[in-house]
Motif scaffolding. Structure first.
Motif, PDB file in Angstrom:
ATOM      1  N   ARG A  31      41.059  19.482  44.480  1.00  0.00           N
ATOM      2  CA  ARG A  31      41.793  18.320  44.970  1.00  0.00           C
ATOM      3  C   ARG A  31      41.038  17.019  44.731  1.00  0.00           C
ATOM      4  NH1 ARG A  31      46.922  19.072  45.310  1.00  0.00           N
ATOM      5  NH2 ARG A  31      47.192  17.577  46.991  1.00  0.00           N
ATOM      6  N   CYS A  32      40.071  17.041  43.868  1.00  0.00           N
ATOM      7  CA  CYS A  32      39.298  15.845  43.543  1.00  0.00           C
ATOM      8  C   CYS A  32      39.536  15.429  42.103  1.00  0.00           C
ATOM      9  CB  CYS A  32      37.795  16.103  43.696  1.00  0.00           C
ATOM     10  SG  CYS A  32      37.233  16.306  45.373  1.00  0.00           S
ATOM     11  N   ALA A  33      39.683  14.125  41.878  1.00  0.00           N
ATOM     12  CA  ALA A  33      39.536  13.618  40.519  1.00  0.00           C
ATOM     13  C   ALA A  33      38.046  13.599  40.213  1.00  0.00           C
ATOM     14  CB  ALA A  33      40.110  12.219  40.409  1.00  0.00           C
ATOM     15  N   GLY A  56      45.765  17.138  34.023  1.00  0.00           N
ATOM     16  CA  GLY A  56      46.937  16.590  33.360  1.00  0.00           C
ATOM     17  C   GLY A  56      46.829  15.129  32.977  1.00  0.00           C
ATOM     18  N   ARG A  57      45.885  14.434  33.570  1.00  0.00           N
ATOM     19  CA  ARG A  57      45.684  13.014  33.248  1.00  0.00           C
ATOM     20  C   ARG A  57      44.201  12.778  32.989  1.00  0.00           C
ATOM     21  NH1 ARG A  57      49.423   9.833  37.763  1.00  0.00           N
ATOM     22  NH2 ARG A  57      51.421  10.736  37.099  1.00  0.00           N
ATOM     23  N   THR A  58      43.951  12.056  31.913  1.00  0.00           N
ATOM     24  CA  THR A  58      42.574  11.721  31.582  1.00  0.00           C
ATOM     25  C   THR A  58      42.467  10.241  31.244  1.00  0.00           C
ATOM     26  OG1 THR A  58      42.925  12.342  29.269  1.00  0.00           O
ATOM     27  CG2 THR A  58      41.986  14.023  30.725  1.00  0.00           C
ATOM     28  N   TYR A  59      41.249   9.767  31.323  1.00  0.00           N
ATOM     29  CA  TYR A  59      40.947   8.371  30.981  1.00  0.00           C
ATOM     30  C   TYR A  59      39.654   8.383  30.182  1.00  0.00           C
ATOM     31  CZ  TYR A  59      39.193   3.627  31.470  1.00  0.00           C
ATOM     32  OH  TYR A  59      38.687   2.383  31.197  1.00  0.00           O
ATOM     33  N   ARG A  67      35.736  10.790  20.377  1.00  0.00           N
ATOM     34  CA  ARG A  67      34.447  11.481  20.225  1.00  0.00           C
ATOM     35  C   ARG A  67      34.126  12.388  21.418  1.00  0.00           C
ATOM     36  NH1 ARG A  67      29.815   8.654  20.127  1.00  0.00           N
ATOM     37  NH2 ARG A  67      30.584   6.967  21.448  1.00  0.00           N
ATOM     38  N   PHE A  68      34.523  11.953  22.600  1.00  0.00           N
ATOM     39  CA  PHE A  68      34.218  12.709  23.824  1.00  0.00           C
ATOM     40  C   PHE A  68      35.492  13.319  24.390  1.00  0.00           C
ATOM     41  CE2 PHE A  68      30.239  10.131  25.329  1.00  0.00           C
ATOM     42  CZ  PHE A  68      29.666  10.308  24.077  1.00  0.00           C
ATOM     43  N   THR A  69      35.342  14.466  25.049  1.00  0.00           N
ATOM     44  CA  THR A  69      36.462  15.122  25.706  1.00  0.00           C
ATOM     45  C   THR A  69      36.031  15.592  27.087  1.00  0.00           C
ATOM     46  OG1 THR A  69      37.344  15.902  23.587  1.00  0.00           O
ATOM     47  CG2 THR A  69      38.166  16.965  25.580  1.00  0.00           C
ATOM     48  N   ILE A  70      36.789  15.191  28.092  1.00  0.00           N
ATOM     49  CA  ILE A  70      36.538  15.653  29.449  1.00  0.00           C
ATOM     50  C   ILE A  70      37.510  16.788  29.764  1.00  0.00           C
ATOM     51  CG2 ILE A  70      38.086  13.949  30.532  1.00  0.00           C
ATOM     52  CD1 ILE A  70      36.059  13.810  32.872  1.00  0.00           C
ATOM     53  N   SER A  71      37.019  17.781  30.478  1.00  0.00           N
ATOM     54  CA  SER A  71      37.871  18.903  30.876  1.00  0.00           C
ATOM     55  C   SER A  71      37.333  19.476  32.184  1.00  0.00           C
ATOM     56  CB  SER A  71      37.909  19.979  29.785  1.00  0.00           C
ATOM     57  OG  SER A  71      36.617  20.508  29.561  1.00  0.00           O
ATOM     58  N   ARG A  72      38.119  20.354  32.793  1.00  0.00           N
ATOM     59  CA  ARG A  72      37.683  20.965  34.036  1.00  0.00           C
ATOM     60  C   ARG A  72      38.198  22.388  34.137  1.00  0.00           C
ATOM     61  NH1 ARG A  72      39.654  17.288  38.652  1.00  0.00           N
ATOM     62  NH2 ARG A  72      38.936  19.001  40.009  1.00  0.00           N
ATOM     63  N   ASP A  73      37.466  23.187  34.876  1.00  0.00           N
ATOM     64  CA  ASP A  73      37.851  24.557  35.162  1.00  0.00           C
ATOM     65  C   ASP A  73      37.803  24.707  36.679  1.00  0.00           C
ATOM     66  OD1 ASP A  73      38.079  27.282  35.582  1.00  0.00           O
ATOM     67  OD2 ASP A  73      36.875  27.817  33.849  1.00  0.00           O
ATOM     68  N   ASN A  74      38.954  24.647  37.324  1.00  0.00           N
ATOM     69  CA  ASN A  74      38.976  24.688  38.786  1.00  0.00           C
ATOM     70  C   ASN A  74      38.544  26.041  39.338  1.00  0.00           C
ATOM     71  OD1 ASN A  74      39.753  22.038  38.824  1.00  0.00           O
ATOM     72  ND2 ASN A  74      41.886  22.442  39.384  1.00  0.00           N
ATOM     73  N   ALA A  75      38.712  27.079  38.551  1.00  0.00           N
ATOM     74  CA  ALA A  75      38.271  28.407  39.005  1.00  0.00           C
ATOM     75  C   ALA A  75      36.747  28.484  39.087  1.00  0.00           C
ATOM     76  CB  ALA A  75      38.798  29.483  38.069  1.00  0.00           C
ATOM     77  N   LYS A  76      36.078  27.641  38.304  1.00  0.00           N
ATOM     78  CA  LYS A  76      34.613  27.637  38.280  1.00  0.00           C
ATOM     79  C   LYS A  76      34.028  26.408  38.971  1.00  0.00           C
ATOM     80  CE  LYS A  76      34.236  30.282  33.985  1.00  0.00           C
ATOM     81  NZ  LYS A  76      33.684  30.305  32.606  1.00  0.00           N
ATOM     82  N   ASN A  77      34.886  25.572  39.548  1.00  0.00           N
ATOM     83  CA  ASN A  77      34.426  24.334  40.199  1.00  0.00           C
ATOM     84  C   ASN A  77      33.532  23.514  39.268  1.00  0.00           C
ATOM     85  OD1 ASN A  77      35.765  25.225  42.457  1.00  0.00           O
ATOM     86  ND2 ASN A  77      34.055  24.901  43.863  1.00  0.00           N
ATOM     87  N   THR A  78      33.952  23.401  38.028  1.00  0.00           N
ATOM     88  CA  THR A  78      33.110  22.763  37.021  1.00  0.00           C
ATOM     89  C   THR A  78      33.921  21.772  36.195  1.00  0.00           C
ATOM     90  OG1 THR A  78      31.735  24.753  36.880  1.00  0.00           O
ATOM     91  CG2 THR A  78      31.556  23.169  35.082  1.00  0.00           C
ATOM     92  N   VAL A  79      33.293  20.640  35.911  1.00  0.00           N
ATOM     93  CA  VAL A  79      33.863  19.659  34.996  1.00  0.00           C
ATOM     94  C   VAL A  79      32.904  19.523  33.812  1.00  0.00           C
ATOM     95  CG1 VAL A  79      32.818  17.705  36.226  1.00  0.00           C
ATOM     96  CG2 VAL A  79      34.828  17.338  34.776  1.00  0.00           C
ATOM     97  N   TYR A  80      33.474  19.318  32.634  1.00  0.00           N
ATOM     98  CA  TYR A  80      32.691  19.270  31.406  1.00  0.00           C
ATOM     99  C   TYR A  80      32.889  17.931  30.692  1.00  0.00           C
ATOM    100  CZ  TYR A  80      32.933  24.329  32.136  1.00  0.00           C
ATOM    101  OH  TYR A  80      32.869  25.597  32.669  1.00  0.00           O
ATOM    102  N   LEU A  81      31.904  17.588  29.886  1.00  0.00           N
ATOM    103  CA  LEU A  81      32.038  16.467  28.967  1.00  0.00           C
ATOM    104  C   LEU A  81      31.500  16.920  27.626  1.00  0.00           C
ATOM    105  CD1 LEU A  81      32.919  13.476  28.688  1.00  0.00           C
ATOM    106  CD2 LEU A  81      30.496  12.877  29.002  1.00  0.00           C
TER     107      LEU A  81
END
Length: 126
Positions: A31-33, A56-59, A67-81
């Motif tokens: 539930r966090c951005a 669903g929304r990125t900035y 060049r950069f891509t942000i993503s997240r895996d909520n099952a792993k409580n992890t955000v990537y860059l």
């Protein structure tokens, strides 16, 4: 107690790639951005990328678009860059941050983020 722990920083040559990870514990991560900021010596902290609660929304900052891509895996409580085509001007300390208010529409304003990691150094050599 919310904790954000970044990893994946290091030294890389210009044109190379790195992937940063940020593991979040202590709260409902889904539930966090989330966002990545960076701060170079003598410069202000700036937004790099942000992602809403379900991805669903990125900035992206103009300087990293394409060049950069942000993503997240909520099952792993992890955000990537994922950082590709790195440039010397990307050298900075990179911080992971969480925003419990703007969870659906991520903001670029660092003051809106509630939780911060300790940062990971990224150094790009020319």
């Amino acid at each position: 107690q919310v904790q954000l722990v970044e990893s994946g920083g290091g030294l890389v040559q210009a044109g190379g790639s790195l992937r940063l990870s940020c593991v979040v514990s202590g709260r409902t991560f889904s539930r966090c951005a989330m966002a990545w900021f960076r701060q170079a010596p003598g410069k202000e902290r700036e937004i790099v990328a942000a992602i809403n609660w379900n991805g669903g929304r990125t900035y992206y900052a103009d300087s990293v678009k394409g060049r950069f891509t942000i993503s997240r895996d909520n099952a792993k409580n992890t955000v990537y860059l994922q950082m590709n085509s790195l440039k010397p001007e990307d050298t900075a300390v990179y911080y992971c941050a969480g925003d419990t208010t703007h969870w659906n529409t991520p903001t670029s304003r660092w003051s809106e983020y509630d939780y911060w990691g300790q940062g990971t150094q990224v150094t790009v050599s020319s």
